[in-house]
Design a protein around this motif. Structure first.
Motif, PDB file in Angstrom:
ATOM      1  N   ASP A  31       0.840  -1.195   0.000  1.00 31.95           N
ATOM      2  CA  ASP A  31       0.000   0.000   0.000  1.00 31.95           C
ATOM      3  C   ASP A  31       0.879   1.250   0.000  1.00 31.95           C
ATOM      4  O   ASP A  31       0.696   2.171  -0.814  1.00 31.95           O
ATOM      5  CB  ASP A  31      -0.901  -0.025   1.237  1.00 31.95           C
ATOM      6  N   ARG A  32       1.869   1.291   0.906  1.00 27.91           N
ATOM      7  CA  ARG A  32       2.714   2.482   1.011  1.00 27.91           C
ATOM      8  C   ARG A  32       3.633   2.628  -0.204  1.00 27.91           C
ATOM      9  O   ARG A  32       4.003   3.752  -0.576  1.00 27.91           O
ATOM     10  CB  ARG A  32       3.555   2.439   2.277  1.00 27.91           C
ATOM     11  N   ALA A  33       3.996   1.507  -0.831  1.00 36.05           N
ATOM     12  CA  ALA A  33       4.786   1.609  -2.054  1.00 36.05           C
ATOM     13  C   ALA A  33       3.983   2.328  -3.143  1.00 36.05           C
ATOM     14  O   ALA A  33       4.500   3.224  -3.831  1.00 36.05           O
ATOM     15  CB  ALA A  33       5.213   0.223  -2.527  1.00 36.05           C
ATOM     16  N   GLY A  34       2.718   1.934  -3.306  1.00 40.50           N
ATOM     17  CA  GLY A  34       1.870   2.620  -4.275  1.00 40.50           C
ATOM     18  C   GLY A  34       1.646   4.068  -3.914  1.00 40.50           C
ATOM     19  O   GLY A  34       1.674   4.959  -4.772  1.00 40.50           O
ATOM     20  N   THR A  35       1.437   4.332  -2.610  1.00 37.25           N
ATOM     21  CA  THR A  35       1.253   5.711  -2.162  1.00 37.25           C
ATOM     22  C   THR A  35       2.510   6.531  -2.415  1.00 37.25           C
ATOM     23  O   THR A  35       2.432   7.717  -2.763  1.00 37.25           O
ATOM     24  CB  THR A  35       0.901   5.725  -0.666  1.00 37.25           C
ATOM     25  N   GLY A  36       3.690   5.906  -2.224  1.00 34.40           N
ATOM     26  CA  GLY A  36       4.934   6.602  -2.502  1.00 34.40           C
ATOM     27  C   GLY A  36       5.078   6.970  -3.969  1.00 34.40           C
ATOM     28  O   GLY A  36       5.582   8.049  -4.311  1.00 34.40           O
ATOM     29  N   VAL A  37       4.637   6.077  -4.844  1.00 38.38           N
ATOM     30  CA  VAL A  37       4.648   6.376  -6.275  1.00 38.38           C
ATOM     31  C   VAL A  37       3.806   7.615  -6.565  1.00 38.38           C
ATOM     32  O   VAL A  37       4.238   8.545  -7.268  1.00 38.38           O
ATOM     33  CB  VAL A  37       4.120   5.173  -7.085  1.00 38.38           C
ATOM     34  N   TRP A  38       2.615   7.651  -6.002  1.00 40.85           N
ATOM     35  CA  TRP A  38       1.708   8.768  -6.274  1.00 40.85           C
ATOM     36  C   TRP A  38       2.183  10.060  -5.612  1.00 40.85           C
ATOM     37  O   TRP A  38       2.126  11.140  -6.215  1.00 40.85           O
ATOM     38  CB  TRP A  38       0.303   8.410  -5.805  1.00 40.85           C
ATOM     39  N   ALA A  39       2.693   9.970  -4.384  1.00 44.33           N
ATOM     40  CA  ALA A  39       3.156  11.165  -3.694  1.00 44.33           C
ATOM     41  C   ALA A  39       4.297  11.830  -4.447  1.00 44.33           C
ATOM     42  O   ALA A  39       4.392  13.069  -4.489  1.00 44.33           O
ATOM     43  CB  ALA A  39       3.602  10.810  -2.272  1.00 44.33           C
ATOM     44  N   ALA A  40       5.171  11.034  -5.047  1.00 50.32           N
ATOM     45  CA  ALA A  40       6.324  11.588  -5.755  1.00 50.32           C
ATOM     46  C   ALA A  40       5.968  12.120  -7.133  1.00 50.32           C
ATOM     47  O   ALA A  40       6.734  12.904  -7.711  1.00 50.32           O
ATOM     48  CB  ALA A  40       7.413  10.519  -5.876  1.00 50.32           C
ATOM     49  N   SER A  41       4.827  11.728  -7.668  1.00 49.52           N
ATOM     50  CA  SER A  41       4.502  12.098  -9.049  1.00 49.52           C
ATOM     51  C   SER A  41       3.228  12.917  -9.191  1.00 49.52           C
ATOM     52  O   SER A  41       2.947  13.422 -10.289  1.00 49.52           O
ATOM     53  CB  SER A  41       4.363  10.826  -9.905  1.00 49.52           C
ATOM     54  N   SER A  42       2.449  13.089  -8.138  1.00 48.42           N
ATOM     55  CA  SER A  42       1.122  13.697  -8.263  1.00 48.42           C
ATOM     56  C   SER A  42       1.182  15.134  -8.757  1.00 48.42           C
ATOM     57  O   SER A  42       0.408  15.525  -9.650  1.00 48.42           O
ATOM     58  CB  SER A  42       0.385  13.628  -6.919  1.00 48.42           C
ATOM     59  N   VAL A  43       2.070  15.950  -8.185  1.00 48.37           N
ATOM     60  CA  VAL A  43       2.133  17.358  -8.586  1.00 48.37           C
ATOM     61  C   VAL A  43       2.489  17.474 -10.068  1.00 48.37           C
ATOM     62  O   VAL A  43       1.868  18.254 -10.816  1.00 48.37           O
ATOM     63  CB  VAL A  43       3.151  18.118  -7.712  1.00 48.37           C
ATOM     64  N   LEU A  44       3.461  16.691 -10.517  1.00 52.06           N
ATOM     65  CA  LEU A  44       3.851  16.747 -11.923  1.00 52.06           C
ATOM     66  C   LEU A  44       2.762  16.168 -12.828  1.00 52.06           C
ATOM     67  O   LEU A  44       2.568  16.641 -13.955  1.00 52.06           O
ATOM     68  CB  LEU A  44       5.161  16.003 -12.128  1.00 52.06           C
ATOM     69  N   TYR A  45       2.039  15.158 -12.345  1.00 49.83           N
ATOM     70  CA  TYR A  45       0.934  14.604 -13.132  1.00 49.83           C
ATOM     71  C   TYR A  45      -0.129  15.679 -13.372  1.00 49.83           C
ATOM     72  O   TYR A  45      -0.598  15.865 -14.509  1.00 49.83           O
ATOM     73  CB  TYR A  45       0.317  13.412 -12.414  1.00 49.83           C
ATOM     74  N   PHE A  46      -0.512  16.379 -12.302  1.00 54.09           N
ATOM     75  CA  PHE A  46      -1.527  17.422 -12.455  1.00 54.09           C
ATOM     76  C   PHE A  46      -1.011  18.580 -13.313  1.00 54.09           C
ATOM     77  O   PHE A  46      -1.791  19.240 -13.999  1.00 54.09           O
ATOM     78  CB  PHE A  46      -1.959  17.942 -11.084  1.00 54.09           C
ATOM     79  N   THR A  47       0.284  18.821 -13.281  1.00 54.13           N
ATOM     80  CA  THR A  47       0.847  19.940 -14.032  1.00 54.13           C
ATOM     81  C   THR A  47       0.980  19.624 -15.520  1.00 54.13           C
ATOM     82  O   THR A  47       0.578  20.433 -16.372  1.00 54.13           O
ATOM     83  CB  THR A  47       2.223  20.321 -13.461  1.00 54.13           C
TER      84      THR A  47
END
Length: 446
Positions: A31-47
């Motif tokens: 779960d935290r591995a997936g969350t880590g993926v999203w936390a590191a990429s979310s801002v750039l994904y939205f941008t």
């Protein structure tokens, strides 16, 4: 006192809770591995993928964090009535759905409810994990919490590494692949939770009074409604004070990086070192720290150690970063270690005290309310640091450290007083938590 034989690997092979504990640790790691993926990429994904501007991204994440605050008490209330295991699977399925919706939503208005539901499900899942573990591991919950922290940090590190690969590619398809990877982690996690057995008591954290086969269930207790945490002023005071006892998260992830970039001449390349130091120290030391802070009274003592470590870290930032680049870098690395030491204390004390200070009959709803502290901190902490502490400069850091240290002493004294009231012999005239819930003073027996 439970024995803590063996090191981290030995404990991971034979964790508290046996087979179910081992499965849940693996589930939380993924779960935290997936969350880590999203936390590191979310801002750039939205941008770069959904084309939101910086203000929209900030508002989107801020509103989502506020929505997440409701996840903990909602999970606690539902866990009083429904099996924790089934609710936890439902949270993971909800997060799979929201990750899928992210791939088809390309406007701010559409993304807002999706992200709000994502954060709601995330906070609810974390509370349900705590409830499940509390029931499954019994008096060894401190050891299990230490293993959880180690597994979670290892998962976050793995997720950040996977995200780095996708971010290096930098295409829209690479960003979308990271979102799908996050969703996949939730799917595997849900499958693992499904393999666990329902905790004793029909899946609830505590068996209800009056239930068949529950010793001592008959009598007046089964006719009385369970106490409400919202009417328990003492427990609400504990939760309120637990908010500043969680500020290490914002200091490490927001305060130190922004201070380095905007107020020192230290190389920006040192920012990732804060996360590396934190991850390594938590994985290596969490089990040992938890073994020395087991039980409610030791957990209460750890609160003041938290305050001391946070105060020391703030002092180092205030007085040690005004020199050259390398002196500032060294000071910030020391501050990161001190803040991590505070985190090690908090991860033990917060959970142990939240459980120990709650009446057993309503532990699920109480722990749901307790989970709000970290959610509120995640929303308010960054604003406090950027809007007050950093504006005031070094004096702001010194004030923050002094305030947290002082509040930690208040929190410890309050917790010790409530623990004494909860364990007082029958007939002793004390102000008990039960009387706080009812809002009446205790009466001396005739």
């Amino acid at each position: 006192m439970a024995q803590h034989g063996g090191g981290l690997l030995a404990q991971l092979r034979r964790p508290p809770g046996g087979r179910d504990g081992r499965i849940m640790l693996l589930a939380q790691f993924l779960d935290r591995a997936g969350t880590g993926v999203w936390a590191a990429s979310s801002v750039l994904y939205f941008t770069f993928v959904t084309r939101l501007d910086a203000q929209q991204v900030g508002l989107l994440l801020g509103v989502a964090a506020v929505a997440g605050i409701a996840g903990s008490p909602l999970a606690g209330q539902l866990a009083e009535r429904l099996p924790v295991r089934g609710l936890l699977i439902g949270c993971h399925l909800l997060r799979i759905g929201t990750m899928g919706l992210l791939l088809v939503c390309d406007s701010f208005a559409a993304l807002l409810p999706v992200m709000a539901l994502t954060c709601l499900g995330e906070r609810a899942a974390k509370t349900l994990e705590m409830l499940f573990a509390t029931r499954a591991t019994g008096d060894r919950r401190s050891t299990y919490q230490a293993l959880t922290r180690s597994a979670a940090n290892a998962g976050y590190a793995l997720g950040a590494g996977v995200a780095a690969i996708g971010l290096a590619v930098g295409t829209g398809d690479a960003y979308r692949a990271l979102v799908l990877g996050n969703a996949l982690s939730f799917a595997v996690t849900a499958a693992l939770v499904w393999r666990t057995r329902e905790p004793r008591g029909g899946g609830r954290v505590t068996a209800r009074a009056g239930a068949p086969g529950v010793p001592g269930a008959a009598g007046a207790a089964d006719r009385e409604p369970a106490p409400s945490p919202w009417r328990d002023r003492g427990y609400l005071r504990f939760v309120l004070l637990d908010i500043p006892m969680s500020l290490d998260d914002s200091v490490l992830n927001v305060g130190l990086p922004l201070w380095l970039v905007n107020h020192t001449s230290a190389p920006h390349a040192f920012v990732p070192a804060f996360l590396v130091i934190n991850t390594v120290l938590v994985v290596v030391l969490q089990l040992r720290v938890s073994a020395r802070a087991e039980g409610p009274h030791r957990a209460a003592a750890a609160v003041t150690l938290y305050g001391a470590a946070m105060a020391a870290g703030c002092v180092v930032v205030a007085v040690g970063t005004g020199g050259g680049a390398w002196a500032a870098s060294a000071a910030l690395l020391v501050a990161a270690m001190l803040v991590t030491a505070a985190e090690l204390m908090r991860s033990v004390s917060s959970w142990e005290l939240a459980v120990s200070l709650a009446p057993e009959r309503a532990r699920a709803s109480y722990l749901g309310v307790a989970g709000m502290a970290q959610s509120v901190q995640k929303s308010a902490g960054p604003l406090l640091l950027t809007g007050a502490v950093m504006v005031a400069g070094p004096a702001g850091w010194l004030t923050l450290g002094a305030a947290v240290a002082g509040l930690s002493v208040v929190q410890r004294r309050f917790c010790e007083k409530r623990l004494a009231a909860m364990t007082a012999p029958a007939g002793r005239p004390v102000h008990s938590p039960a009387s706080e819930v009812a809002g009446t003073a205790p009466r001396r027996r005739s």
